[in-house]
Write a protein that holds these residues in place. Structure first.
Motif, PDB file in Angstrom:
ATOM      1  N   ALA A   1     -55.705  33.820   8.684  1.00 12.86           N
ATOM      2  CA  ALA A   1     -56.842  33.045   9.215  1.00 12.86           C
ATOM      3  C   ALA A   1     -57.584  32.334   8.083  1.00 12.86           C
ATOM      4  CB  ALA A   1     -57.790  33.963   9.983  1.00 12.86           C
ATOM      5  N   LEU A   2     -57.723  33.010   6.942  1.00 12.23           N
ATOM      6  CA  LEU A   2     -58.421  32.379   5.813  1.00 12.23           C
ATOM      7  C   LEU A   2     -57.626  31.187   5.274  1.00 12.23           C
ATOM      8  CD1 LEU A   2     -59.730  35.582   3.993  1.00 12.23           C
ATOM      9  CD2 LEU A   2     -61.099  33.903   5.238  1.00 12.23           C
ATOM     10  N   ARG A   3     -56.302  31.319   5.270  1.00 13.85           N
ATOM     11  CA  ARG A   3     -55.478  30.170   4.834  1.00 13.85           C
ATOM     12  C   ARG A   3     -55.635  29.003   5.806  1.00 13.85           C
ATOM     13  NH1 ARG A   3     -50.944  33.940   3.893  1.00 13.85           N
ATOM     14  NH2 ARG A   3     -51.024  34.543   1.720  1.00 13.85           N
ATOM     15  N   THR A   4     -55.659  29.317   7.098  1.00 11.15           N
ATOM     16  CA  THR A   4     -55.808  28.243   8.089  1.00 11.15           C
ATOM     17  C   THR A   4     -57.173  27.583   7.946  1.00 11.15           C
ATOM     18  OG1 THR A   4     -54.306  29.413   9.571  1.00 11.15           O
ATOM     19  CG2 THR A   4     -55.659  27.686  10.554  1.00 11.15           C
ATOM     20  N   ILE A   5     -58.183  28.378   7.608  1.00 11.11           N
ATOM     21  CA  ILE A   5     -59.505  27.787   7.339  1.00 11.11           C
ATOM     22  C   ILE A   5     -59.418  26.832   6.143  1.00 11.11           C
ATOM     23  CG2 ILE A   5     -61.812  28.344   6.457  1.00 11.11           C
ATOM     24  CD1 ILE A   5     -61.737  30.786   8.357  1.00 11.11           C
ATOM     25  N   GLN A   6     -58.637  27.211   5.129  1.00 10.16           N
ATOM     26  CA  GLN A   6     -58.453  26.290   3.992  1.00 10.16           C
ATOM     27  C   GLN A   6     -57.785  24.991   4.457  1.00 10.16           C
ATOM     28  OE1 GLN A   6     -56.773  29.606   1.296  1.00 10.16           O
ATOM     29  NE2 GLN A   6     -57.528  28.068  -0.118  1.00 10.16           N
ATOM     30  N   ASP A   7     -56.752  25.124   5.327  1.00 14.30           N
ATOM     31  CA  ASP A   7     -56.124  23.916   5.881  1.00 14.30           C
ATOM     32  C   ASP A   7     -57.141  23.066   6.613  1.00 14.30           C
ATOM     33  OD1 ASP A   7     -53.481  24.361   5.082  1.00 14.30           O
ATOM     34  OD2 ASP A   7     -52.982  25.513   6.878  1.00 14.30           O
TER      35      ASP A   7
ATOM     36  N   GLY B   1     -60.344  23.113   6.366  1.00 12.89           N
ATOM     37  CA  GLY B   1     -61.414  22.634   5.488  1.00 12.89           C
ATOM     38  C   GLY B   1     -61.090  21.309   4.827  1.00 12.89           C
ATOM     39  N   VAL B   2     -59.782  21.016   4.680  1.00 12.57           N
ATOM     40  CA  VAL B   2     -59.400  19.756   4.018  1.00 12.57           C
ATOM     41  C   VAL B   2     -58.801  18.759   4.999  1.00 12.57           C
ATOM     42  CG1 VAL B   2     -59.027  20.863   1.781  1.00 12.57           C
ATOM     43  CG2 VAL B   2     -57.098  20.618   3.370  1.00 12.57           C
ATOM     44  N   SER B   3     -58.809  19.072   6.298  1.00 15.80           N
ATOM     45  CA  SER B   3     -58.123  18.159   7.235  1.00 15.80           C
ATOM     46  C   SER B   3     -58.936  17.887   8.498  1.00 15.80           C
ATOM     47  CB  SER B   3     -56.765  18.741   7.625  1.00 15.80           C
ATOM     48  OG  SER B   3     -56.942  19.958   8.341  1.00 15.80           O
ATOM     49  N   THR B   4     -60.201  18.292   8.527  1.00 18.11           N
ATOM     50  CA  THR B   4     -61.020  18.033   9.709  1.00 18.11           C
ATOM     51  C   THR B   4     -62.272  17.242   9.306  1.00 18.11           C
ATOM     52  OG1 THR B   4     -62.124  20.167   9.428  1.00 18.11           O
ATOM     53  CG2 THR B   4     -60.275  20.103  10.973  1.00 18.11           C
ATOM     54  N   ALA B   5     -62.835  16.566  10.292  1.00 18.50           N
ATOM     55  CA  ALA B   5     -64.094  15.824  10.098  1.00 18.50           C
ATOM     56  C   ALA B   5     -65.001  16.134  11.284  1.00 18.50           C
ATOM     57  CB  ALA B   5     -63.817  14.333   9.991  1.00 18.50           C
TER      58      ALA B   5
ATOM     59  N   PHE C   1     -53.443  22.394   2.746  1.00 19.30           N
ATOM     60  CA  PHE C   1     -54.421  22.537   1.662  1.00 19.30           C
ATOM     61  C   PHE C   1     -53.771  22.479   0.282  1.00 19.30           C
ATOM     62  CE2 PHE C   1     -54.065  26.941   0.117  1.00 19.30           C
ATOM     63  CZ  PHE C   1     -53.549  27.673   1.192  1.00 19.30           C
ATOM     64  N   HIS C   2     -52.445  22.425   0.226  1.00 18.27           N
ATOM     65  CA  HIS C   2     -51.739  22.239  -1.046  1.00 18.27           C
ATOM     66  C   HIS C   2     -51.470  20.763  -1.340  1.00 18.27           C
ATOM     67  CE1 HIS C   2     -50.178  26.439   0.049  1.00 18.27           C
ATOM     68  NE2 HIS C   2     -50.958  26.599  -0.990  1.00 18.27           N
ATOM     69  N   MET C   3     -51.874  19.868  -0.410  1.00 21.44           N
ATOM     70  CA  MET C   3     -51.488  18.467  -0.548  1.00 21.44           C
ATOM     71  C   MET C   3     -52.226  17.771  -1.696  1.00 21.44           C
ATOM     72  SD  MET C   3     -51.341  15.500   2.335  1.00 21.44           S
ATOM     73  CE  MET C   3     -53.028  14.930   2.178  1.00 21.44           C
ATOM     74  N   GLY C   4     -51.470  16.973  -2.449  1.00 17.74           N
ATOM     75  CA  GLY C   4     -52.078  16.113  -3.456  1.00 17.74           C
ATOM     76  C   GLY C   4     -52.421  14.782  -2.831  1.00 17.74           C
ATOM     77  N   GLY C   5     -51.417  14.081  -2.287  1.00 14.39           N
ATOM     78  CA  GLY C   5     -51.652  12.805  -1.641  1.00 14.39           C
ATOM     79  C   GLY C   5     -50.398  12.272  -0.984  1.00 14.39           C
ATOM     80  N   ASN C   6     -50.605  11.501   0.074  1.00 20.69           N
ATOM     81  CA  ASN C   6     -49.512  10.825   0.779  1.00 20.69           C
ATOM     82  C   ASN C   6     -48.401  11.795   1.206  1.00 20.69           C
ATOM     83  OD1 ASN C   6     -48.334   8.638   1.962  1.00 20.69           O
ATOM     84  ND2 ASN C   6     -47.426   7.827   0.081  1.00 20.69           N
ATOM     85  N   GLY C   7     -48.835  12.956   1.701  1.00 19.69           N
ATOM     86  CA  GLY C   7     -47.869  13.900   2.270  1.00 19.69           C
ATOM     87  C   GLY C   7     -47.143  14.758   1.251  1.00 19.69           C
ATOM     88  N   ALA C   8     -47.464  14.613  -0.027  1.00 17.37           N
ATOM     89  CA  ALA C   8     -46.760  15.364  -1.071  1.00 17.37           C
ATOM     90  C   ALA C   8     -47.621  16.527  -1.579  1.00 17.37           C
ATOM     91  CB  ALA C   8     -46.415  14.452  -2.243  1.00 17.37           C
TER      92      ALA C   8
END
Ligand SMILES: CCCCCCCCCC(=O)SCCNC(=O)CCNC(=O)[C@H](O)C(C)(C)COP(=O)(O)OP(=O)(O)OC[C@H]1O[C@@H](n2cnc3c(N)ncnc32)[C@H](O)[C@@H]1OP(=O)(O)O
Length: 218
Positions: A43-49, A51-55, A123-130
């Motif tokens: 659940a904490l990992r999903t929160i990290q996801d 945290g960087v993918s919602t508005a 949450f590991h993404m740098g940019g453009n899907g990578a």
């Protein structure tokens, strides 16, 4: 000292903490942190996801902040010294239950090498899907720690680590990393590994030097 002698000396002694420099004793948990610890970490990992993918709108942000602060208050009284927390010592969980390590699953772990599979998450993404370039050394470095341990070497620190980024490493795609000890020379263990996709395409490779610690060395 020849590789065979050095290897033989290390094997079977990995639980002898006299050999592990100044490291505190690390032992695997017996219960992966209990019945709900894996759920909590996931659940904490999903929160990290998230945290960087919602508005979310402001009222949702406020409620999320309150709930996050309530979770902090719940966990805060239960801090323990290094080596006593289940995170990082729960061998049955992805990434050993560590929030820092990649949440990958070890498929092979023996003296001939270690193989692990998993995905780089949002949450590991740098940019453009990578995947972010800094996450690959983390993946390789942790793998090399396991490889030296599986080989029977005492706890070692990374002297250097060289990554070749061959292709874009995609997130949310199942990948495999595998490596092994290539050579041993006294305190030095030379290791290498490769990261591939499901088709076997090479995404990155890495070689590193792991150095056995001296008595008391941090
Ligand atoms: C189950 C428990 C799980 C816990 C696992 C924990 C794993 C932890 C992994 C890490 O924390 S890695 C963290 C990132 N790495 C570091 O923070 C290491 C920081 N550097 C050091 O602590 C020291 O530089 C190091 C221990 C790597 C080596 O220092 P030493 O003073 O002990 O040894 P020395 O410098 O004499 O080097 C020993 C040999 O390695 C060689 N060497 C060291 N660093 C090198 C380098 N960068 N390039 C090439 N050779 C290198 C050095 O030339 C020498 O070769 P020779 O024996 O042939 O003379």
């Amino acid at each position: 000292m020849s590789e065979r002698v050095e290897r033989g000396r290390g094997r079977g002694d990995v639980d002898d903490y006299e050999q592990h420099g100044g490291f505190p004793v690390y032992r695997a948990t017996e219960d992966d942190g209990g019945p709900d610890f894996g759920r909590l970490v996931e659940a904490l990992r999903t929160i990290q996801d998230l945290g960087v993918s919602t508005a979310p709108p402001p009222d949702v942000v406020r409620r999320a902040a309150e709930q996050a602060e309530a979770l902090v208050a719940l966990l805060e009284p239960h801090r323990v010294p290094e080596g006593q927390q289940p995170g990082g010592r729960s061998m049955g969980l992805p990434g050993r239950g560590s929030l820092l390590m990649m949440p990958w699953t070890v498929e092979k772990f023996d003296a001939t090498g270690v193989r692990s599979t998993g995905v780089f998450r949002r949450f590991h993404m740098g940019g453009n899907g990578a995947a972010h370039g800094g996450t690959l050394p983390l993946l390789f470095d942790d793998l090399f720690g396991m490889i030296t341990h599986a080989y029977g070497r005492p706890i070692s620190r990374t002297g250097y680590l060289h990554v070749n980024y061959r292709k874009i490493t995609p997130i949310d795609t199942r990948l495999t990393v595998e490596g092994q000890v290539d050579r041993v020379d006294g305190r030095k263990t030379f290791v290498s590994a490769r990261l591939v996709d499901a088709e076997g395409t090479l995404l990155a490779d890495c070689e590193a030097l792991m150095v056995v610690l001296l008595p008391g060395q941090p």
